[in-house]
Write a protein that holds these residues in place. Structure first.
Motif, PDB file in Angstrom:
ATOM      1  N   VAL A 185      49.685  27.872 -25.892  1.00  0.00           N
ATOM      2  CA  VAL A 185      48.898  27.321 -24.567  1.00  0.00           C
ATOM      3  C   VAL A 185      47.938  28.383 -24.106  1.00  0.00           C
ATOM      4  O   VAL A 185      47.897  29.722 -24.247  1.00  0.00           O
ATOM      5  CB  VAL A 185      50.256  27.372 -23.628  1.00  0.00           C
ATOM      6  N   LEU A 195      46.922  22.736 -24.285  1.00  0.00           N
ATOM      7  CA  LEU A 195      47.919  23.042 -25.124  1.00  0.00           C
ATOM      8  C   LEU A 195      47.784  22.648 -26.504  1.00  0.00           C
ATOM      9  O   LEU A 195      46.801  21.705 -26.642  1.00  0.00           O
ATOM     10  CB  LEU A 195      48.989  21.914 -24.632  1.00  0.00           C
ATOM     11  N   GLN A 206      49.195  21.986 -30.629  1.00  0.00           N
ATOM     12  CA  GLN A 206      50.563  22.024 -31.494  1.00  0.00           C
ATOM     13  C   GLN A 206      50.609  23.009 -32.379  1.00  0.00           C
ATOM     14  O   GLN A 206      51.647  23.451 -32.900  1.00  0.00           O
ATOM     15  CB  GLN A 206      50.437  20.657 -32.384  1.00  0.00           C
ATOM     16  N   LEU A 243      54.355  29.981 -28.345  1.00  0.00           N
ATOM     17  CA  LEU A 243      55.429  29.606 -27.184  1.00  0.00           C
ATOM     18  C   LEU A 243      56.845  30.111 -27.407  1.00  0.00           C
ATOM     19  O   LEU A 243      57.558  30.410 -26.468  1.00  0.00           O
ATOM     20  CB  LEU A 243      55.329  28.287 -26.563  1.00  0.00           C
ATOM     21  N   ALA A 252      56.573  22.048 -23.177  1.00  0.00           N
ATOM     22  CA  ALA A 252      55.569  22.111 -23.940  1.00  0.00           C
ATOM     23  C   ALA A 252      56.317  22.242 -25.327  1.00  0.00           C
ATOM     24  O   ALA A 252      55.914  21.308 -26.395  1.00  0.00           O
ATOM     25  CB  ALA A 252      54.850  23.134 -24.108  1.00  0.00           C
ATOM     26  N   ARG A 271      57.040  26.156 -20.545  1.00  0.00           N
ATOM     27  CA  ARG A 271      57.231  26.541 -21.919  1.00  0.00           C
ATOM     28  C   ARG A 271      58.093  25.290 -22.270  1.00  0.00           C
ATOM     29  O   ARG A 271      58.010  24.890 -23.516  1.00  0.00           O
ATOM     30  CB  ARG A 271      57.924  27.658 -22.120  1.00  0.00           C
ATOM     31  N   PHE A 306      54.393  21.269 -28.732  1.00  0.00           N
ATOM     32  CA  PHE A 306      53.276  22.094 -28.185  1.00  0.00           C
ATOM     33  C   PHE A 306      53.727  23.547 -28.518  1.00  0.00           C
ATOM     34  O   PHE A 306      54.570  23.821 -28.251  1.00  0.00           O
ATOM     35  CB  PHE A 306      52.650  21.962 -27.046  1.00  0.00           C
TER      36      PHE A 306
END
Length: 817
Positions: free
Chosen positions: A483, A501, A503, A463, A475, A472, A480
C-alpha cells in the motif's frame, strides 16, 4: 619549435618570473621593515637622549643664573643698611661695592621723590644731579614690591639690567648690572662642540650666547620655540628653527625671578648623523639581499621548469582525447604526485568513456518515461480541473491515480476534523458500500494520520509484516499485499488521503512516490476548488433568501421613515427655538462672565442674581508691569495688539478654571472665584490658575521683548468676604463684588514684581500642602492700617494635580446634583 617558444614564454611570464619576483619581494620587504624599525628605534633613542641631556644642562644653567642674580641682590642690599644714613657713608659703601662686585657698573641713589642724589661709577662720581626718576619703572615697581628687576636693555653691544632696592628712609639704590657675565655659563666646555646655547629675556632678545650661538642683542621672538615659551602658559616644543632657519632639536628652562629662558639646541641634521650611517648600511644589506634572492629564485624556477613543462604537454594530450598517454615525472615531490593523479584521471576517463554510450541510452529511456508521466499528469490536471462538482471530481481523481500507478485499487478518504477521522469517499477496486473497518479510520495510530501530520507519503511494501490497523485487515482479505498512502493537504489544512493498493508485495519506486506527490497537489487543488464552488453556491442561495427578507424590512423602514419625517418637523421647530436661546446666551457671554450669563438666561437664576448677598470669595488681580510707560512710547495700534494677545491668553485660562471675570481695566484684570457659582476648592483653583497664567504670560513677555517691548506680569490673590450682586443702571447692569478683599488683591498685585505671585497669608495657608512657596516680609499697603502678612507662590506641585482634579470633579458632580 613550439616547445622552445612555450618554454621561453614560461620563463618570461610564468612561474619563473613569479618565483623570482615573490622571493625578491619577500626579502626586500623583510629587510625594509627591519631597517625601518631599527631606524625608528634609533631615532627615538637619539632624540630622547639628546633632549634629556640638553634639558639637564638648560635647567642647571638656569639655576646657576638664578643663584648668581640672588647673590648680586644680596650683595647690593648691603649698601641699603640703616647705619649708612649720610651721603658720604653711602658714597663709601658704593665705592666698596664697586670694588668687590665687578658685575655692578653703576650705582645711583634716589630720594623718596625720585630725584637723583648720587650717581657713582668706577671712574666718576656725580652729586645732587636732581634728575627726575619719579616715573621710572624702577622707582614705581620698587616702592610697592621692595626689590625690583628692570627689563634688560642694550648699551652698544653689551646687555645691561637694573636692580632697585629700597632704604629704610624711603630712598632707593639703583644698581646697573653688566650682563656680560652670563656668557661664562655658556662656554663650549659646558654646552658641547655640536650644540649651542643662548639666554633670552621675555621679549625674545638674546642676552648671552655660546660661541656658535646667535649674536647678543638679536631678537628671536619669531622663532617657534621662543614664541611658544613667551606666551602665558606656553609649553616648550621639542623641535624648532634656529636663527638661520635650520631645523633644530631644542630644550629650554625658565629663570623664574626674571622671566628669562635658557635654550640649549642642536641642529637636527647633526643629531641624526648616526641614522644616515644606518640607512647606508640598510641600503647595502637590501642590495645584497636582492642579489641573493634573484640568484636563488632563478635556480629554484629552473629546477621546476622541466617537470612543469612535462605536465603541460601531458595535460594538452589528455585534453585532445589521448587517454592512453602517461606523464613521466620523477621529482619525488608534489609535482610527481600531480603527474600520477593526471595518469589515474586518464585511466578513469578511458573507463568512463567506454561505458558512456550505454549510460546515455539508459538515461534516454528514463527521460522518455518521465516525459510520458508528465503528459499523463497534464491530462490528469485538465481532467480534474474540468469539473467543479466534488461528486464528479473524486471519481476522476481515483481513476487517474489508478492509471498513473498501474495499481490494482485506489481509495480516497475525506478528513472530518470534528471527529478526527478519515471517511471513505471514493474507491476503485474495492466496493465502496461494503461494510468494514476501512470505511472510517481514526487519524491516531494509523498510516493515514501519520502521513497527514508529516505531509509526506508512506509506503508499506509488505502488509503482512505491518502493524495491525483496519485498512490492513481489509486489504489482506481482498488480496492486496502492498500500500502507498499519499496525504491530501495544503496550507489551509487536511483534506483527506489517497491510498494506492497493489496485489504484489514490493517497494514503490522513488519516481512513483514523487509522481504521486505531484498528482496529490493537483488533486488537492481540484478538491479545494470543488468545495469552494459548493460553498459559494450554498451562500448564493442563502443570499437570495436574505434578499427577500431585506426587501420586506425595507418596506417597513419606509413606513418608519415617513413617521420620522413627521417627528423631524416638530424637532426642527424645537431646535430652532433652542438655537435662538443659545445664541442669546453667547451674545451675553461676550459682555458678561459665562456663569453670570447662564444664570441670567436661566428661568430661576435671574431673580437670585439681582439680590445682594455676602459670601467668601477668592479674588485674583493681575496686570502688566511697565504698561503705562509702554503706551506712552508706542503706537496705539501696537498697544491694542499686545492687549488682544494678553486678554486672549488670560481668557482661555479663566474659562478653564471656571472663574468669573469681574472686569477689564486696560491691562488690569480681576477674577472672582466662588461667585456666582460656588466651589469647595475655589482658593486652590485661583492659585493653580495664577501659576499657569504666570507661565503662559511669561512666554508672551519673551515674544514681546523680541519686538522691543519690556513688559512684566504680576499677580495678587486675596481671600475674604465680599458683597455680591447687581450694580449699574437700568440700561447697563453688571455682576460685581464689593469689599476690602478686592482692594487687598489689587494692592498685593501692585507689590508683585515681574513674574511674581503674591498672596495673602490666609490664601497661602489654604493651599500650602499643594504649592512650593515662601513667606515674605510684612507689607504696608495703601488703605490698610496694619501690616499685611503675605507669601510668594513659586510653583504648583504636580503630584497633587490628580487629587485636586478629583476634588474639582466631585464638587461639580455635587453642584449638578
Amino acid at each position: 619549435m613550439n616547445e622552445v617558444k612555450d618554454r621561453t614564454g614560461f620563463l618570461r611570464e610564468g612561474l619563473f618570473a613569479k618565483y623570482v619576483v615573490a622571493l625578491v619581494g619577500l626579502v626586500v620587504f623583510v629587510l625594509a621593515v627591519n631597517g625601518a624599525i631599527e631606524i625608528w628605534i634609533t631615532y627615538r633613542g637619539i632624540k630622547s637622549s639628546l633632549n634629556d641631556g640638553m634639558s639637564e644642562k638648560a635647567e642647571a644653567t638656569a639655576k646657576r643664573i638664578q643663584q648668581s642674580l640672588s647673590d648680586l641682590e644680596r650683595q647690593i642690599s648691603w649698601v641699603t643698611r640703616a647705619s649708612s644714613n649720610t651721603t658720604d657713608l653711602r658714597r663709601a659703601d658704593y665705592a666698596q661695592l664697586l670694588r668687590q662686585v665687578p658685575q655692578v657698573s653703576q650705582l645711583s641713589l634716589l630720594n623718596a621723590q625720585g630725584r637723583e642724589q648720587l650717581r657713582m661709577t668706577r671712574q666718576t662720581v656725580t652729586l645732587d644731579s636732581n634728575a627726575d626718576f619719579s616715573r621710572d619703572v624702577r622707582l614705581t615697581e620698587t616702592i610697592p614690591r621692595g626689590t625690583s628687576f628692570a627689563p634688560a636693555y642694550l648699551r652698544g653691544e653689551r646687555p645691561f639690567m637694573s636692580i632697585a632696592l629700597p632704604h629704610a628712609d624711603g630712598s632707593i639704590t639703583v644698581a646697573e648690572i653688566d650682563l656680560d657675565f652670563l656668557s661664562e655659563f655658556l662656554i663650549d666646555a659646558q654646552v658641547g662642540k655640536v650644540a649651542f646655547a643662548y639666554v633670552t629675556d621675555s621679549r625674545g632678545d638674546v642676552l648671552a650666547a655660546s660661541s656658535n650661538g646667535p649674536e647678543v642683542g638679536r631678537n628671536l621672538s619669531t622663532l617657534p620655540q621662543v614664541a611658544a615659551v613667551s606666551r602665558p602658559g606656553g609649553v616648550a616644543p621639542a623641535s624648532g628653527k634656529d636663527a638661520k632657519g635650520n631645523a633644530v632639536l631644542t630644550t629650554s628652562s625658565l629663570v623664574p625671578k626674571l622671566g628669562w629662558h635658557v635654550f640649549f639646541e642642536q641642529e637636527t641634521a647633526q643629531a641624526l648623523t648616526p641614522i644616515r650611517d644606518q640607512l647606508m648600511r640598510i641600503a647595502l644589506l637590501i642590495a645584497l639581499g636582492l642579489v641573493v634572492a634573484i640568484i636563488a629564485g632563478t635556480i629554484m624556477a629552473r629546477r621546476m621548469l622541466v617537470p612543469i613543462t612535462a605536465l603541460q604537454a601531458g595535460a594538452r594530450r589528455l585534453g585532445a582525447g589521448d587517454f592512453g598517454h602517461r606523464i613521466e615525472v620523477k621529482t619525488s615531490d608534489e609535482l610527481e604526485e600531480l603527474a600520477n593523479q593526471f595518469n589515474g584521471m586518464a585511466g578513469q576517463l578511458a573507463a568512463t568513456y567506454s561505458g558512456l554510450e550505454e549510460k546515455v541510452k539508459e538515461r534516454t529511456r528514463d527521460l522518455a518515461q518521465s516525459i510520458n508521466e508528465l503528459k499523463v499528469l497534464e491530462e490528469v490536471g485538465r481532467a480534474v480541473a474540468s469539473s467543479l462538482d466534488l461528486n464528479a471530481v473524486l471519481p476522476t481523481v481515483a481513476a487517474r491515480a489508478l492509471e498513473i500507478t498501474h495499481a490494482d485499487a485506489v481509495l480516497i478518504y475525506g478528513y472530518d476534523a470534528g471527529n478526527h477521522q478519515f471517511s471513505l469517499a471514493e474507491s476503485i477496486g474495492i466496493d465502496k458500500s461494503a461494510e468494514g473497518g476501512h470505511r472510517a479510520i481514526d487519524a491516531d495510530n494509523s498510516p493515514l494520520g501519520e502521513a497527514a501530520t508529516t505531509g509526506e507519503p508512506i509506503a508499506i511494501p509488505d502488509l503482512g509484516a505491518a502493524p495491525e490497523h483496519p485498512l490492513r485487515d481489509v486489504a489482506l482479505e481482498a488480496g492486496f499485499n502492498s500500500v502507498l498512502v499519499v496525504p491530501l493537504v495544503d496550507q489551509t489544512g487536511i483534506l483527506g488521503s489517497l491510498v494506492v493498493l497493489r496485489q504484489n508485495a514490493g517497494e514503490f519506486s522513488d519516481n512513483l512516490i514523487g509522481l504521486m506527490k505531484t498528482f496529490a497537489h493537483q488533486a488537492v487543488l481540484a478538491m479545494r476548488n470543488a468545495r469552494l464552488f459548493t460553498e459559494v453556491d450554498h451562500k448564493s442561495r442563502e443570499l437570495l433568501a436574505a434578499n427577500d427578507i431585506v426587501r420586506e424590512q425595507a418596506d417597513k423602514l419606509q413606513e418608519q421613515t415617513d413617521q420620522l419625517r413627521d417627528w423631524n418637523r416638530s424637532l426642527e421647530e424645537r431646535v430652532e427655538t433652542q438655537l435662538g436661546e443659545i445664541e442669546r446666551i453667547r451674545r451675553l457671554e461676550r459682555f458678561l462672565a459665562p456663569q453670570v450669563a447662564q444664570l441670567i438666561a436661566s428661568s430661576d437664576g435671574h431673580e437670585g442674581l439681582l439680590d445682594s448677598h455676602r459670601r467668601e470669595v477668592t479674588v485674583v488681580f493681575c496686570d502688566l508691569r511697565g504698561f503705562t510707560a509702554f503706551t506712552e512710547t508706542t503706537e496705539p495700534e501696537e498697544a491694542m495688539n499686545v492687549l488682544r494677545e494678553y486678554h486672549a491668553a488670560l481668557g482661555e485660562l479663566i474659562f478653564k478654571y471656571e472663574g468669573t471675570l469681574d472686569r477689564y481695566a486696560g491691562d488690569g484684570v480681576m477674577i472672582l472665584f466662588n461667585a456666582p457659582i460656588q466651589f469647595d476648592d475655589h482658593t486652590a483653583r485661583a492659585v493653580r490658575m495664577a501659576v499657569e497664567m504666570r507661565d503662559t504670560i511669561g512666554g508672551l513677555t519673551d515674544k514681546w521683548r523680541n519686538r522691543g517691548h519690556n513688559l512684566g506680569f504680576g499677580i495678587g490673590i486675596a481671600l475674604g468676604y465680599a458683597t455680591l450682586g447687581q450694580i449699574g443702571f437700568e440700561q447697563r447692569l453688571e455682576y460685581a463684588a464689593i469689599g476690602s478683599v478686592t482692594n487687598l488683591a489689587s494692592r498685593l498685585c501692585d507689590e508683585a514684581k515681574a513674574n511674581q505671585i503674591v498672596v495673602s497669608r490666609r490664601v497661602y495657608g489654604m493651599v500650602e500642602p499643594w504649592v512650593e512657596g515662601k513667606p515674605i516680609d510684612d507689607l504696608n499697603l495703601k488703605g490698610f492700617n496694619h501690616p499685611i502678612l503675605a507669601a510668594e507662590i513659586l510653583s504648583w506641585r504636580e503630584e497633587v494635580d490628580n487629587v485636586v482634579d478629583a476634588a474639582a470633579a466631585a464638587a461639580r458632580m455635587k453642584k449638578k446634583s
